[in-house]
Design a protein around this motif. Structure first.
Motif, PDB file in Angstrom:
ATOM      1  N   VAL A  88       2.583 -30.210   2.185  1.00 49.27           N
ATOM      2  CA  VAL A  88       2.560 -30.088   0.713  1.00 49.27           C
ATOM      3  C   VAL A  88       3.926 -29.740   0.124  1.00 49.27           C
ATOM      4  N   GLY A  89       3.997 -29.858  -1.202  1.00 50.06           N
ATOM      5  CA  GLY A  89       5.143 -29.334  -1.970  1.00 50.06           C
ATOM      6  C   GLY A  89       6.369 -30.227  -1.927  1.00 50.06           C
ATOM      7  N   GLY A  90       7.552 -29.553  -1.943  1.00 50.72           N
ATOM      8  CA  GLY A  90       8.827 -30.256  -2.067  1.00 50.72           C
ATOM      9  C   GLY A  90       9.062 -31.323  -1.001  1.00 50.72           C
ATOM     10  N   ILE A  91       8.546 -31.089   0.194  1.00 49.32           N
ATOM     11  CA  ILE A  91       8.793 -32.049   1.282  1.00 49.32           C
ATOM     12  C   ILE A  91       8.134 -33.406   0.986  1.00 49.32           C
ATOM     13  N   VAL A  92       6.966 -33.365   0.345  1.00 46.97           N
ATOM     14  CA  VAL A  92       6.263 -34.620   0.012  1.00 46.97           C
ATOM     15  C   VAL A  92       7.059 -35.372  -1.064  1.00 46.97           C
ATOM     16  N   ARG A  93       7.472 -34.611  -2.092  1.00 45.92           N
ATOM     17  CA  ARG A  93       8.302 -35.195  -3.156  1.00 45.92           C
ATOM     18  C   ARG A  93       9.570 -35.819  -2.568  1.00 45.92           C
ATOM     19  N   ASP A  94      10.259 -35.062  -1.730  1.00 50.02           N
ATOM     20  CA  ASP A  94      11.527 -35.544  -1.191  1.00 50.02           C
ATOM     21  C   ASP A  94      11.347 -36.740  -0.262  1.00 50.02           C
ATOM     22  N   LEU A  95      10.233 -36.743   0.446  1.00 50.34           N
ATOM     23  CA  LEU A  95       9.949 -37.871   1.347  1.00 50.34           C
ATOM     24  C   LEU A  95       9.809 -39.167   0.535  1.00 50.34           C
ATOM     25  N   TYR A 118      -3.384 -27.399  -7.656  1.00 48.11           N
ATOM     26  CA  TYR A 118      -3.498 -27.191  -9.107  1.00 48.11           C
ATOM     27  C   TYR A 118      -2.715 -25.968  -9.576  1.00 48.11           C
ATOM     28  N   ARG A 119      -2.538 -24.984  -8.669  1.00 52.20           N
ATOM     29  CA  ARG A 119      -1.832 -23.754  -9.069  1.00 52.20           C
ATOM     30  C   ARG A 119      -0.318 -23.952  -9.058  1.00 52.20           C
ATOM     31  N   ARG A 120       0.149 -25.130  -8.687  1.00 54.50           N
ATOM     32  CA  ARG A 120       1.595 -25.341  -8.517  1.00 54.50           C
ATOM     33  C   ARG A 120       2.305 -25.672  -9.825  1.00 54.50           C
ATOM     34  N   ASP A 121       3.654 -25.709  -9.745  1.00 56.00           N
ATOM     35  CA  ASP A 121       4.443 -25.803 -10.981  1.00 56.00           C
ATOM     36  C   ASP A 121       4.388 -27.173 -11.666  1.00 56.00           C
ATOM     37  N   ASP A 169       1.851 -18.184 -16.919  1.00 56.38           N
ATOM     38  CA  ASP A 169       1.514 -17.636 -15.601  1.00 56.38           C
ATOM     39  C   ASP A 169       2.785 -17.272 -14.844  1.00 56.38           C
ATOM     40  N   ASP A 170       3.761 -18.161 -14.912  1.00 54.71           N
ATOM     41  CA  ASP A 170       4.985 -17.934 -14.151  1.00 54.71           C
ATOM     42  C   ASP A 170       6.203 -18.474 -14.922  1.00 54.71           C
ATOM     43  N   PRO A 171       6.800 -17.598 -15.758  1.00 56.50           N
ATOM     44  CA  PRO A 171       7.924 -18.057 -16.597  1.00 56.50           C
ATOM     45  C   PRO A 171       9.158 -18.486 -15.807  1.00 56.50           C
ATOM     46  N   ILE A 199      14.319 -26.871 -15.350  1.00 57.07           N
ATOM     47  CA  ILE A 199      15.714 -27.267 -15.592  1.00 57.07           C
ATOM     48  C   ILE A 199      16.364 -27.723 -14.283  1.00 57.07           C
ATOM     49  N   ARG A 200      16.081 -26.977 -13.225  1.00 58.45           N
ATOM     50  CA  ARG A 200      16.701 -27.301 -11.929  1.00 58.45           C
ATOM     51  C   ARG A 200      16.291 -28.699 -11.462  1.00 58.45           C
ATOM     52  N   PHE A 201      14.991 -28.993 -11.532  1.00 59.36           N
ATOM     53  CA  PHE A 201      14.542 -30.307 -11.052  1.00 59.36           C
ATOM     54  C   PHE A 201      14.987 -31.420 -12.013  1.00 59.36           C
ATOM     55  N   GLU A 202      14.951 -31.109 -13.310  1.00 60.74           N
ATOM     56  CA  GLU A 202      15.371 -32.120 -14.293  1.00 60.74           C
ATOM     57  C   GLU A 202      16.808 -32.563 -14.023  1.00 60.74           C
ATOM     58  N   PHE A 227      14.511 -29.815   4.153  1.00 59.34           N
ATOM     59  CA  PHE A 227      14.509 -29.043   5.398  1.00 59.34           C
ATOM     60  C   PHE A 227      13.324 -28.102   5.525  1.00 59.34           C
ATOM     61  N   ASP A 228      12.619 -27.916   4.402  1.00 60.90           N
ATOM     62  CA  ASP A 228      11.490 -26.974   4.440  1.00 60.90           C
ATOM     63  C   ASP A 228      10.201 -27.736   4.667  1.00 60.90           C
ATOM     64  N   TYR A 229       9.492 -27.362   5.714  1.00 57.28           N
ATOM     65  CA  TYR A 229       8.210 -28.000   5.988  1.00 57.28           C
ATOM     66  C   TYR A 229       7.110 -27.011   5.647  1.00 57.28           C
ATOM     67  N   ASP A 230       6.281 -27.389   4.675  1.00 56.05           N
ATOM     68  CA  ASP A 230       5.177 -26.516   4.267  1.00 56.05           C
ATOM     69  C   ASP A 230       3.858 -27.178   4.600  1.00 56.05           C
ATOM     70  N   ILE A 231       3.026 -26.444   5.339  1.00 53.55           N
ATOM     71  CA  ILE A 231       1.694 -26.948   5.678  1.00 53.55           C
ATOM     72  C   ILE A 231       0.670 -26.020   5.054  1.00 53.55           C
ATOM     73  N   ILE A 274       5.077 -33.368  -9.740  1.00 52.52           N
ATOM     74  CA  ILE A 274       5.869 -33.953  -8.641  1.00 52.52           C
ATOM     75  C   ILE A 274       5.885 -33.053  -7.401  1.00 52.52           C
ATOM     76  N   ASN A 275       5.552 -31.765  -7.607  1.00 49.23           N
ATOM     77  CA  ASN A 275       5.508 -30.824  -6.480  1.00 49.23           C
ATOM     78  C   ASN A 275       4.079 -30.546  -6.045  1.00 49.23           C
ATOM     79  N   ALA A 276       3.128 -31.281  -6.604  1.00 46.13           N
ATOM     80  CA  ALA A 276       1.718 -30.971  -6.338  1.00 46.13           C
ATOM     81  C   ALA A 276       1.032 -32.131  -5.603  1.00 46.13           C
TER      82      ALA A 276
HETATM   83  N1  CTP Z   1       5.955 -23.432  -6.459  1.00 49.42           N
HETATM   84  C1  CTP Z   1       5.313 -23.231  -7.674  1.00 49.42           C
HETATM   85  N2  CTP Z   1       5.795 -22.342  -8.585  1.00 49.42           N
HETATM   86  C2  CTP Z   1       6.926 -21.621  -8.308  1.00 49.42           C
HETATM   87  C3  CTP Z   1       7.582 -21.809  -7.074  1.00 49.42           C
HETATM   88  C4  CTP Z   1       7.081 -22.734  -6.175  1.00 49.42           C
HETATM   89  O1  CTP Z   1       4.312 -23.870  -7.937  1.00 49.42           O
HETATM   90  N3  CTP Z   1       7.388 -20.763  -9.197  1.00 49.42           N
HETATM   91  C5  CTP Z   1       5.387 -24.408  -5.483  1.00 49.42           C
HETATM   92  C6  CTP Z   1       5.812 -25.857  -5.704  1.00 49.42           C
HETATM   93  O2  CTP Z   1       4.740 -26.674  -5.357  1.00 49.42           O
HETATM   94  C7  CTP Z   1       6.924 -26.041  -4.693  1.00 49.42           C
HETATM   95  C8  CTP Z   1       6.463 -25.163  -3.541  1.00 49.42           C
HETATM   96  O3  CTP Z   1       5.786 -24.070  -4.154  1.00 49.42           O
HETATM   97  O4  CTP Z   1       7.074 -27.380  -4.315  1.00 49.42           O
HETATM   98  C9  CTP Z   1       7.566 -24.656  -2.654  1.00 49.42           C
HETATM   99  O5  CTP Z   1       8.487 -23.888  -3.393  1.00 49.42           O
HETATM  100  P1  CTP Z   1      10.066 -24.018  -3.178  1.00 49.42           P
HETATM  101  O6  CTP Z   1      10.361 -24.062  -1.745  1.00 49.42           O
HETATM  102  O7  CTP Z   1      10.714 -22.993  -4.034  1.00 49.42           O
HETATM  103  O8  CTP Z   1      10.308 -25.407  -3.918  1.00 49.42           O
HETATM  104  P2  CTP Z   1      10.707 -26.845  -3.473  1.00 49.42           P
HETATM  105  O9  CTP Z   1       9.912 -27.746  -4.334  1.00 49.42           O
HETATM  106  O10 CTP Z   1      10.643 -27.052  -2.008  1.00 49.42           O
HETATM  107  O11 CTP Z   1      12.203 -26.860  -4.020  1.00 49.42           O
HETATM  108  P3  CTP Z   1      13.612 -27.081  -3.289  1.00 49.42           P
HETATM  109  O12 CTP Z   1      13.725 -28.557  -3.128  1.00 49.42           O
HETATM  110  O13 CTP Z   1      14.610 -26.531  -4.262  1.00 49.42           O
HETATM  111  O14 CTP Z   1      13.560 -26.313  -2.000  1.00 49.42           O
END
Ligand code: CTP
Length: 428
Positions: free
Chosen positions: A34-41, A120-123, A166-168, A175-178, A48-52, A126-128
């Motif tokens: 899940v997460g950034g690795i799927v987007r980046d793939l 659904y709880r993610r930001d 929920d998470d400001p 901004i970072r991803f944009e 470099f971060d693998y999240d399962i 593209i990261n979900a």
């Molecule tokens: N995440 C989130 N809300 C946050 C931080 C993280 O929903 N405030 C979720 C996102 O789904 C994100 C995942 O947790 O993809 C992993 O977080 P992180 O490693 O910080 O983000 P990456 O998307 O992997 O970003 P980067 O490419 O900068 O490592």
């Protein structure tokens, strides 16, 4: 959709995932990448971060893998997460969870749940996204929230309207991803950011979490464009209520960027610069020393970082003297105690010809400034008292440069002369 890109993972990761898949099947749990690795793939970016995530007990699952592979893992019982170290890789495993935010900016309360809830709880969409790692869905993209289309269309979009409340810190992440991907924050999402800012959501977040976001932003490839976007959307009052950036500051950020590149090419192959700190200096130099001290304490910067950020105010006064033609020993005595970050910063900040010439002289001669003679060498030739060794070695640095000494023997001869001079001066 089956993702062929999975095949591009390093061999070790591919075999790890196959083993993980088999173990999950035996344990009766389901696992997903899940997460950034799927987007980046999908966008073919190195990651470099693998999240399962595991639908089931993530820790029990990790324990079985670690036992099978005979590798170490660390568990974080309260969060239901664990980290496995396999070959040179770090793989984070988490139990799928649902989050409840009791109040703004606080860390959420967590309960175990399904993949759909976890995503659904993610930001942002593209990261979900997830990739199935189970026998029946291995390599399949699971995209409940339309992340794939947003990724293809270059859009940063939240999953629900409460996301920034929920998470400001997600405002900084948007901004970072944009800017990193050259994407656009989608209209409604932008409106939600503005609403959250109007409600001063950032004030409810732990300063340390904001610090982490700022550091991540300043570590991106070309920070000036991120700084401009923070300025446009958020402003910098979270650092200090009166802090505003102007045209001159942006010129400075561009000069900092050029200076860093130049220094790496010329001198710093063997030095690691904390580039993000140099940019932060470019922002905080506008404040007073007292304000920066307060900022460093509130945001809990590390001791070394705080030192660089605050000592700059004293160094700014001493380095002024190098705007004139001065003796070699003056250049060294001013620049030697400074961090490389401060030196590169001043190079860009003053942008003064003579000062920069002196800085370049110092760096060009840095190798020569290192002397070969040590205190133990002075002891071996019986120089006494030992308490003046510090003074002898300090003086030896200057003499080495002035006389262009090459060997340790030459240095030792000079050390003896310096010793005699110091003793004579002392007895007079
Ligand atoms: N995440 C989130 N809300 C946050 C931080 C993280 O929903 N405030 C979720 C996102 O789904 C994100 C995942 O947790 O993809 C992993 O977080 P992180 O490693 O910080 O983000 P990456 O998307 O992997 O970003 P980067 O490419 O900068 O490592």
């Amino acid at each position: 959709m089956l993702l062929k890109e999975l095949e591009k993972f390093p061999q070790e990761i591919k075999s790890f995932m196959r083993i993980a898949s088999t173990i999950a099947g035996k344990l009766g749990v389901r696992i997903y990448l899940v997460g950034g690795i799927v987007r980046d793939l999908i966008i073919k970016r190195k990651s470099f971060d693998y999240d399962i995530v595991v639908e089931g007990d993530g820790i029990e699952f990790t324990q079985l893998i670690a036992d099978f592979l005979r590798v170490n893992f660390i568990k974080h019982q309260t969060f239901g997460t664990a980290t496995v170290y396999y070959k040179n890789y770090k793989i984070d495993v988490a139990t799928c969870r649902k989050e409840y935010y009791s109040c703004w900016g606080a860390l959420p309360k967590v309960t175990p749940s399904s993949l759909r809830d976890d995503l659904y709880r993610r930001d942002f969409t593209i990261n979900a996204m997830a990739i199935g790692l189970n026998k029946d869905d291995y390599g399949e993209l699971l995209d409940f929230y339309n992340g794939y289309n947003d990724l293809k269309n270059g859009l940063i979009r939240v999953l629900h309207d409460r996301s920034f409340l929920d998470d400001p810190t997600r405002i900084f992440r948007a901004i970072r991803f944009e800017k990193r991907f050259g994407f656009r924050i989608e209209g409604r999402t932008l409106k939600l950011i503005k609403q959250a800012l109007e409600e001063e959501a950032i004030k409810f977040v732990d300063e340390q979490r904001i610090r982490d976001e700022i550091v991540l932003i300043l570590k991106e490839d070309y920070p000036p464009k991120y700084i401009r976007r923070i300025d446009e959307l958020i402003g910098f009052s979270f650092i200090d209520k009166d802090l505003k950036l102007d045209k001159q500051d942006y010129m400075l950020f561009r000069r900092i960027h050029r200076a860093i590149k130049f220094f790496y090419q010329r001198f710093l192959k063997y030095h690691k610069l904390q580039e993000w700190l140099i940019y932060l200096l470019g922002i905080t130099i506008k404040l007073s020393k007292e304000k920066v001290e307060r900022f460093c304490s509130n945001f809990d910067f590390r001791r070394g970082e705080k030192k660089i950020l605050t000592e700059i105010f004293i160094e700014k006064r001493t380095i002024h003297s190098l705007k004139r033609k001065v003796k070699i020993r003056k250049i060294i005595s001013v620049l030697k105690p400074m961090s490389f970050e401060a030196i590169v910063f001043f190079y860009a900040y003053f942008n003064n010809k003579r000062l920069n010439k002196n800085i370049l002289y110092f760096l060009n001669n840095l190798e020569k400034i290192k002397i070969n003679v040590r205190g133990s060498d002075l002891e071996a030739i019986n120089l006494k008292p030992a308490k003046i060794y510090g003074k002898i070695l300090e003086e030896l640095v200057y003499v080495k440069l002035e006389k262009n000494l090459l060997t340790k023997e030459e240095e030792l001869e000079e050390a003896k002369k310096i010793f005699k001079r110091l003793i004579r001066a002392h007895s007079n």
